[in-house]
Design an enzyme around this catalytic site. Structure first.
Site, mmCIF file in Angstrom:
data_model
loop_
_atom_site.group_PDB
_atom_site.id
_atom_site.type_symbol
_atom_site.label_atom_id
_atom_site.label_comp_id
_atom_site.label_asym_id
_atom_site.label_seq_id
_atom_site.Cartn_x
_atom_site.Cartn_y
_atom_site.Cartn_z
ATOM 1 N N CYS A 71 0.701 -1.189 0.066
ATOM 2 C CA CYS A 71 0.054 -0.113 -0.058
ATOM 3 C C CYS A 71 0.970 1.401 0.141
ATOM 4 O O CYS A 71 2.049 1.301 0.359
ATOM 5 C CB CYS A 71 -0.996 0.045 1.214
ATOM 6 S SG CYS A 71 -0.134 0.374 2.666
ATOM 7 N N CYS A 77 4.165 3.794 7.713
ATOM 8 C CA CYS A 77 3.341 3.491 8.850
ATOM 9 C C CYS A 77 3.990 1.960 9.854
ATOM 10 O O CYS A 77 4.710 0.991 8.872
ATOM 11 C CB CYS A 77 1.849 2.635 8.212
ATOM 12 S SG CYS A 77 0.863 1.553 9.218
ATOM 13 N N CYS A 80 2.057 -3.104 8.806
ATOM 14 C CA CYS A 80 2.351 -4.302 7.926
ATOM 15 C C CYS A 80 4.083 -4.379 7.337
ATOM 16 O O CYS A 80 4.141 -3.960 6.466
ATOM 17 C CB CYS A 80 1.393 -4.395 6.814
ATOM 18 S SG CYS A 80 -0.156 -4.189 7.018
ATOM 19 N N GLU A 336 -11.126 -17.146 33.229
ATOM 20 C CA GLU A 336 -10.890 -15.996 32.615
ATOM 21 C C GLU A 336 -10.523 -14.862 33.619
ATOM 22 O O GLU A 336 -11.420 -14.661 34.511
ATOM 23 C CB GLU A 336 -11.887 -15.594 31.439
ATOM 24 C CG GLU A 336 -11.426 -14.117 30.863
ATOM 25 C CD GLU A 336 -10.212 -13.902 30.087
ATOM 26 O OE1 GLU A 336 -9.545 -12.991 30.489
ATOM 27 O OE2 GLU A 336 -9.647 -14.713 29.584
ATOM 28 N N ASP A 381 -5.214 -21.189 26.046
ATOM 29 C CA ASP A 381 -5.415 -20.268 25.118
ATOM 30 C C ASP A 381 -4.787 -18.999 25.707
ATOM 31 O O ASP A 381 -5.434 -17.957 25.783
ATOM 32 C CB ASP A 381 -6.442 -20.011 24.283
ATOM 33 C CG ASP A 381 -6.574 -19.011 22.843
ATOM 34 O OD1 ASP A 381 -5.346 -18.657 22.745
ATOM 35 O OD2 ASP A 381 -7.457 -18.864 22.433
ATOM 36 N N CYS A 408 -0.613 -17.658 20.655
ATOM 37 C CA CYS A 408 -0.432 -16.249 19.640
ATOM 38 C C CYS A 408 1.323 -16.011 19.857
ATOM 39 O O CYS A 408 1.381 -15.020 19.159
ATOM 40 C CB CYS A 408 -1.140 -15.239 20.064
ATOM 41 S SG CYS A 408 -1.045 -14.585 21.857
#
Length: 452
Positions: A71, A77, A80, A336, A381, A408
């Site tokens: 982009c 930026c 990404c 949680e 998780d 993650c």
């Protein structure tokens, strides 16, 4: 080589998390950012006999693997970092990085099922959090993301490839509207100003849109005209929620001191694998909806037959994965830390008619040991720091035959797997799922089996 020296070199190896390692003479050069094959100029931050840490100053020459069209904001930026690399190559890089982390911890002998790509490598995000500011001192009002390596400068990312045109329309119309009103943006150093953030959320499968304007309480401004302007936009999704959040917190983060509903309701609906979920302005939900459907499908495949089994869903968030498993399970218990997420999880379970789900608030490391029931299967998780060692001990103490770990952050994942091994758990199979195309991040799903 000493501190503040300016050096030039070719980037050798990309490591997980967006860092690179290169050799320059007999020195190992560590740098944040960079793509293998790039020639860069960098400033030395720290130098030792065999190792140096540097900060990239300039890309002198692109890498041969940078053949995709990025982009217009790419390189400026801070978002990404690998958008210039074709998507298939991105997947190869991430797969290799994760496998290197496993090998570095001497984790062998498992079935590796490769990496699953995101259904969409562009326009995939369902949430964006933008910041008000300016791109240069005393410049016009901007609204968007931080510039690369800058804490203050904000770039209006109206050409972003990660979101669809509804996000762009709301972004550009909002910054134009408030620029005309000449309202001051909030400055984190002085804690003065009014405009702070714009948060946009979209139900990808329900086509519902939420717009949340975040300000301080330092101006008494009527948002009615702004609301009407938004409702007159020709968006593909229906704007079902327009909110005004008052945030007088000193931290550079979106928090809520007061929530005002300007239009509609204070939540949007989303659907995932046949289940319904309500998403409030501050509740966690995977930012890649189509990717989340794949991620949870992989986890469900790893779980296999769980008919009439008791399932623990640890670090359960809003209970998404637990509810995906609930159809066949005898009982699902979720833990949680964030109470708001627990309330949302229990409400979503009711919404889906799941009477065999129970979610409780608490720190997993402290709460799990108080459970009297024995699980047949445990799903973990955790957030990026991984699972606390005490929690690993207590989780292992239940003696469940299988554990499915959704991570993650593969860096902390492999360290946790070493700990689980001490309690008799071996890695049976591993698969990666790319939830964050064009960024250095990736999800990893692991199935552990009890062997002694």
């Amino acid at each position: 080589m000493k501190r503040k020296d300016i050096i030039e070199f070719e980037v050798d190896k990309m490591e997980f998390g967006g860092t690179t390692v290169s050799m320059l003479g007999n020195k190992e050069i560590h740098m944040k950012g960079g793509i293998s094959g790039q020639k860069v100029k960098a400033a030395v931050k720290k130098a030792r006999s065999k190792k140096a840490e540097v900060k990239m100053l300039e890309i002198l020459e692109k890498s041969p693997i940078e053949t995709a069209n990025p982009c217009k904001h790419f390189g400026i930026c801070g978002g990404c970092t690998i958008l210039s690399v074709p998507y298939e190559k991105q997947l190869e890089i991430k797969e290799r990085q994760v496998m290197d982390l496993f090998l570095n911890q001497d984790i062998f002998g498992f079935q590796f099922l490769g990496i699953e790509g995101s259904p969409q490598d562009r326009l995939y995000r369902n949430k964006m959090e933008y910041t008000f500011g300016d791109e240069m001192k005393d410049g016009p009002l901007t609204l968007g993301l931080h510039k690369k390596g800058r804490h203050i400068d904000i770039l209006t990312v109206d050409g972003c490839y990660l979101v669809d045109q509804d996000f762009i329309k709301v972004l550009t119309s909002t910054v134009e509207y408030f620029d005309e009103k000449k309202l001051p943006y909030y400055r984190c150093m002085s804690h003065k100003g009014y405009l702070r953030n714009l948060v946009v959320r979209k139900g990808i499968n329900t086509n519902e849109l939420m717009v949340n304007i975040v300000t301080s309480s330092q101006e008494d401004f009527d948002m009615t005209e702004y609301k009407e302007m938004l409702l007159n936009l020709e968006t593909q999704a229906e704007i079902v929620s327009i909110l005004h959040t008052i945030n007088d917190g000193l931290a550079d983060a979106v928090q809520c001191d007061e929530l005002r509903v300007l239009h509609g309701r204070d939540y949007i609906n989303e659907e995932l694998l046949g289940l319904k979920f309500t998403i409030s302005p501050f509740s966690f939900f995977q930012t890649n909806t189509k990717g989340a459907e794949k991620l949870y499908s992989i986890a469900r495949d790893f779980v296999g037959d769980h008919e009439n089994k008791v399932v623990f869903d640890l670090y359960s968030g809003t209970g998404t994965i637990g509810q995906v498993m609930a159809g066949a399970a005898k009982k699902v218990y979720g833990i949680e830390l964030i109470e708001e997420a627990v309330v949302a999880a229990n409400n979503n379970a009711k919404l889906n008619g799941l009477t065999n789900c129970e979610f409780v608030a608490g720190d997993v490391a402290k709460t799990v040991k108080n459970f009297k029931v024995k699980p047949d299967l445990i799903i973990v998780d955790p957030p990026r720091p991984g699972v606390h060692k005490d929690a690993i001990r207590d989780i292992s103490g239940f003696g469940a035959k299988e554990i499915v770990y959704i991570s993650c952050n593969p860096k902390t994942l492999v360290l946790d797997l070493v700990e689980f091994k001490k309690y008799g758990y071996e890695v049976e199979k591993v698969k990666c799922m790319d939830m964050f195309p064009n960024t250095p991040h990736v999800e990893t799903i692991v199935k552990l089996k009890k062997v002694n």
